[in-house]
Design a protein around this motif. Sequence first.
Motif, short mmCIF file in Angstrom:
data_model
loop_
_atom_site.label_atom_id
_atom_site.label_comp_id
_atom_site.label_asym_id
_atom_site.label_seq_id
_atom_site.Cartn_x
_atom_site.Cartn_y
_atom_site.Cartn_z
N ILE A 114 -19.33 -2.57 17.84
CA ILE A 114 -18.99 -2.16 16.48
C ILE A 114 -18.01 -3.16 15.86
O ILE A 114 -18.39 -3.95 15.02
CB ILE A 114 -18.43 -0.71 16.46
CG1 ILE A 114 -19.48 0.23 17.06
CG2 ILE A 114 -18.10 -0.29 15.03
CD1 ILE A 114 -19.00 1.61 17.40
N ASP A 115 -16.78 -3.20 16.32
CA ASP A 115 -15.83 -4.14 15.69
C ASP A 115 -15.76 -5.48 16.41
O ASP A 115 -15.35 -6.49 15.82
CB ASP A 115 -14.43 -3.51 15.58
CG ASP A 115 -13.79 -3.24 16.94
OD1 ASP A 115 -14.50 -3.38 17.96
OD2 ASP A 115 -12.61 -2.90 16.97
N GLY A 116 -16.13 -5.50 17.69
CA GLY A 116 -16.11 -6.77 18.43
C GLY A 116 -14.72 -7.33 18.64
O GLY A 116 -14.57 -8.52 18.90
N MET A 119 -11.01 -3.01 19.83
CA MET A 119 -10.26 -1.88 19.26
C MET A 119 -11.04 -0.57 19.26
O MET A 119 -10.46 0.49 19.41
CB MET A 119 -9.88 -2.21 17.81
CG MET A 119 -9.19 -3.52 17.66
SD MET A 119 -7.46 -3.50 17.40
CE MET A 119 -7.18 -2.40 16.09
N CYS A 120 -12.37 -0.63 19.06
CA CYS A 120 -13.10 0.63 18.83
C CYS A 120 -13.58 1.29 20.12
O CYS A 120 -13.80 2.50 20.14
CB CYS A 120 -14.30 0.38 17.91
SG CYS A 120 -15.66 -0.51 18.69
N GLY A 121 -13.79 0.53 21.17
CA GLY A 121 -14.25 1.11 22.43
C GLY A 121 -15.75 1.34 22.48
O GLY A 121 -16.27 1.84 23.48
N GLY A 122 -16.46 0.96 21.41
CA GLY A 122 -17.91 1.20 21.36
C GLY A 122 -18.68 0.47 22.45
O GLY A 122 -19.72 0.92 22.90
N CYS A 123 -18.18 -0.67 22.86
CA CYS A 123 -18.94 -1.52 23.79
C CYS A 123 -18.56 -1.29 25.24
O CYS A 123 -18.83 -2.13 26.08
CB CYS A 123 -18.72 -2.99 23.45
SG CYS A 123 -17.01 -3.49 23.78
N ARG A 124 -17.93 -0.15 25.51
CA ARG A 124 -17.42 0.04 26.88
C ARG A 124 -18.54 0.11 27.91
O ARG A 124 -19.59 0.71 27.67
CB ARG A 124 -16.49 1.24 26.96
CG ARG A 124 -17.14 2.57 26.70
CD ARG A 124 -16.07 3.66 26.59
NE ARG A 124 -16.70 4.95 26.36
CZ ARG A 124 -17.05 5.39 25.15
NH1 ARG A 124 -16.85 4.62 24.10
NH2 ARG A 124 -17.62 6.56 25.00
N ALA A 134 -17.09 -5.00 26.68
CA ALA A 134 -17.91 -6.21 26.78
C ALA A 134 -17.48 -7.27 25.77
O ALA A 134 -17.56 -8.46 26.04
CB ALA A 134 -19.38 -5.88 26.60
N CYS A 135 -16.99 -6.84 24.60
CA CYS A 135 -16.68 -7.83 23.56
C CYS A 135 -15.46 -8.68 23.90
O CYS A 135 -15.42 -9.85 23.53
CB CYS A 135 -16.50 -7.15 22.21
SG CYS A 135 -15.02 -6.14 22.05
N VAL A 136 -14.51 -8.14 24.61
CA VAL A 136 -13.32 -8.93 24.93
C VAL A 136 -13.18 -9.23 26.42
O VAL A 136 -12.60 -10.25 26.80
CB VAL A 136 -12.01 -8.26 24.41
CG1 VAL A 136 -11.93 -8.33 22.91
CG2 VAL A 136 -11.88 -6.83 24.90
#
Length: 175
Positions: A114-116, A119-124, A134-136
């Motif tokens: 989502i934000d990449g 911060m959002c936790g969407g890519c957990r 995954a993004c960071v």
Amino acid sequence: VCVGGGTGVAVLHPITRALKEAGNHVICIIGARTKDLLILEDQMKAASTDLRVCTDDGSYGHHGFVTEVVKEVLEEGDVKLAVAIGPVPMMKAAVNITKAYDVKTLVSLNPIMIDGTGMCGGCRVTVGGKTRFACVDGPEFDGHEVNFDELIMRLQAYLEDEKESYEHYCTIRGT
Ligand code: FES
């Protein structure tokens, strides 16, 4: 051994090239559903020491999945590292094979982002029993530690909405 499926081949290309430039013997296996969907064959040939091509429907190269060729290559012996990038089921299958041969395997994950920015936790994703973003923290992770079943389940979270959105888009475009 570098393994790429579908558009994952594009992500795999610079990794393959760098591994070869660093002096490694790089066997590359790429695949697609059909010949027309195969990408970057010439570039992957140039980037690797040995390129093997597969198509699911047999329209070009080996008739079957890249994972079948991964097994053959591992049987040939002395593989130090595997990199597998492509559809999640392909990466999951590749990792299951390399695990049996105890070959360290890097995968590149593509969860919903989502934000990449972390911060959002969407890519957990769960890696080694711990939550990672995954993004960071990635997108590359040790494939043997990834909870692929959870990743597959999370990727399906918005399937209905995606389908509805796609149908809406087709209606607007009149296709
Ligand atoms: Fe939001 Fe990774 S996309 S934390």
